[in-house]
Design a protein around this motif. Structure first.
Motif, PDB file in Angstrom:
ATOM      1  N   LYS A  91       0.831  -1.151  -0.065  1.00  0.00           N
ATOM      2  CA  LYS A  91       0.014  -0.090  -0.093  1.00  0.00           C
ATOM      3  C   LYS A  91       0.722   1.310  -0.116  1.00  0.00           C
ATOM      4  CE  LYS A  91      -3.726  -2.421   2.359  1.00  0.00           C
ATOM      5  NZ  LYS A  91      -4.635  -2.538   0.990  1.00  0.00           N
ATOM      6  N   ALA A  92       0.212   2.366  -0.159  1.00  0.00           N
ATOM      7  CA  ALA A  92       0.962   3.628  -0.013  1.00  0.00           C
ATOM      8  C   ALA A  92       2.095   3.901   1.104  1.00  0.00           C
ATOM      9  CB  ALA A  92      -0.111   4.639  -0.479  1.00  0.00           C
ATOM     10  N   LEU A  93       1.689   3.404   2.302  1.00  0.00           N
ATOM     11  CA  LEU A  93       2.702   3.706   3.502  1.00  0.00           C
ATOM     12  C   LEU A  93       3.434   2.444   3.543  1.00  0.00           C
ATOM     13  CD1 LEU A  93       0.018   5.825   5.787  1.00  0.00           C
ATOM     14  CD2 LEU A  93       1.898   6.706   4.173  1.00  0.00           C
ATOM     15  N   ARG A  94       4.763   2.424   3.759  1.00  0.00           N
ATOM     16  CA  ARG A  94       5.680   1.643   3.730  1.00  0.00           C
ATOM     17  C   ARG A  94       6.689   1.758   4.727  1.00  0.00           C
ATOM     18  NH1 ARG A  94       5.992   1.301  -2.907  1.00  0.00           N
ATOM     19  NH2 ARG A  94       3.816   1.240  -3.058  1.00  0.00           N
ATOM     20  N   PRO A 117       1.147  -3.091  -7.410  1.00  0.00           N
ATOM     21  CA  PRO A 117       0.782  -2.096  -6.710  1.00  0.00           C
ATOM     22  C   PRO A 117       2.212  -1.379  -6.147  1.00  0.00           C
ATOM     23  CG  PRO A 117       0.501  -4.037  -5.413  1.00  0.00           C
ATOM     24  CD  PRO A 117       0.675  -4.451  -6.940  1.00  0.00           C
TER      25      PRO A 117
END
Length: 381
Positions: free
Chosen positions: A203-206, A251
């Motif tokens: 997802k967008a936050l890693r 993604p």
């Protein structure tokens, strides 16, 4: 005997003699080269496997196999035009249909064939575990099992679960790269919590302290998310060749779904008549909803919900929606593998990743710099 006949006989004797030393003259390949003028001949036939037939056969297979757990209840779609080499739906892809019976667990294993599951009859309580991560199997969800990932399927309900399988079987076997390993138990261990999930990391936050994984990701593309995105495009017709074709992108990288296969969801508005085109890649499609027809060469395939169809490589084809309803198709393409070899080619024009995205809408009244200043190459029109 003429001089030509004597020469042919001498050459044949020589060919036979050098074969004893495991040699062959290059002149023997001339017919193969002549046959390649104009490009490859499509491998296999255009073919459709009707849902009514395949679903009935799957039910029969379930009865014949007997109790759940005896063996995976899976039927592979065989292309009638492929009579040599690995079996499959195209020369690189093997599609099939699998049923998981009530309370069944399909034992854990892994293999170098990359695989995907597009759920046809799902249940939010059913799931597939991929490298320790449970992925829900709801209706029309897409789950991917990248190469050599441990995977097992679980159905804790009293209902059947059915899905479309697609593997890069023909490609992997042709390259002699097949590895297989059973886990040793029916189920693999699951990750202890979401904090270790690779799906979460996609997802967008890693995590800033980790090296990101770019491939072999256990990903579920939920149908609820897909329909929301399709609805956002409204009545957009998309490309004149492939309709509104949206890729199930990796993604993390934005690249293909997997290294050898790319998955699309395609939407065709009523009255859509696609232009004829061909690619060096092959594909299989599954009709989610709607009706239409696929014209491949001189063949016309009528398609209805639940049908699976194959389009061979480098075959002229087009898709038509002559109904009053939207036609939606899930399709799988071997484009990434062909592209990696530098052999992806389209006629009459390039269409895949060939056009720039919509430009920035605002332009200054009195430009100081070029309008393409500082833009990325893919932004320039």
């Amino acid at each position: 005997m003429t001089d030509t006949q004597r020469g042919d006989e001498a050459l044949k004797k020589y060919d036979d003699s050098i074969r004893q030393d495991n040699l062959i003259g290059q002149w023997s390949f001339e017919p193969l080269l002549d046959a390649a003028v104009g490009g490859p001949k499509p491998r296999g036939d255009a073919h459709v496997w009707p849902w009514k037939t395949t679903r009935a056969r799957l039910a029969e297979a379930s009865d014949v196999l007997g109790p759940a757990g005896v063996g995976r209840c899976n039927l592979t779609f065989l292309n009638p035009g492929i009579t040599q080499g690995p079996p499959g739906s195209t020369h690189t892809l093997a599609a099939g249909i699998q049923i998981m019976r009530a309370r069944e667990v399909c034992w854990s294993h892994r293999h170098t064939m990359s695989a995907l599951r597009f759920v046809i009859e799902g249940n939010p309580e059913a799931f597939t575990v991929v490298d320790g991560e449970p992925l829900t199997m709801d209706r029309f969800d897409l789950l991917i099992t990248p190469r050599f990932s441990w995977h097992d399927h679980h159905n804790p309900t009293d209902e059947e679960v059915v899905w479309l399988d697609v593997l890069d079987l023909g490609l992997t076997l042709s390259l002699n790269q097949a590895f297989y390993e059973p886990f040793g138990e029916a189920s693999q261990p699951q990750r202890p919590g979401a904090a270790e999930s690779q799906g979460l990391r996609a997802k967008a936050l890693r995590p800033a302290w980790e090296r990101p994984r770019l491939s072999r990701l256990p990903i579920r593309y939920a149908w609820a998310d897909v329909t929301g995105i399709l609805d956002s495009y409204g009545g957009t017709a998309g490309d004149p060749y492939d309709g509104l074709a949206l890729r199930y992108a990796n993604p993390v990288t934005g690249g293909p779904t997997m290294t050898t296969m790319d998955c699309w969801v395609q939407q065709f508005v009523p009255g859509f008549e696609g232009l004829r085109h061909r690619r060096t890649s092959s594909s299989v499609g599954f009709v989610i909803s709607g009706r239409g027809r696929v014209e491949v060469g001189d063949e016309v395939l009528e398609i209805t919900p639940g049908d699976t169809f194959a389009v061979p490589n480098y075959a002229w084809h087009r898709l038509i929606n002559d109904s009053d309803d939207v036609l939606r198709i899930f399709s799988v393409h071997d484009i990434p593998a062909i592209t990696a070899l530098g052999l992806f080619y389209e006629e009459p024009v390039p269409t895949v990743a060939a056009h720039p995205a919509p430009p920035v809408p605002g332009l200054p009244h009195h430009p100081v710099h070029r309008t393409d200043a500082m833009l990325e190459p893919e932004e320039v029109r």
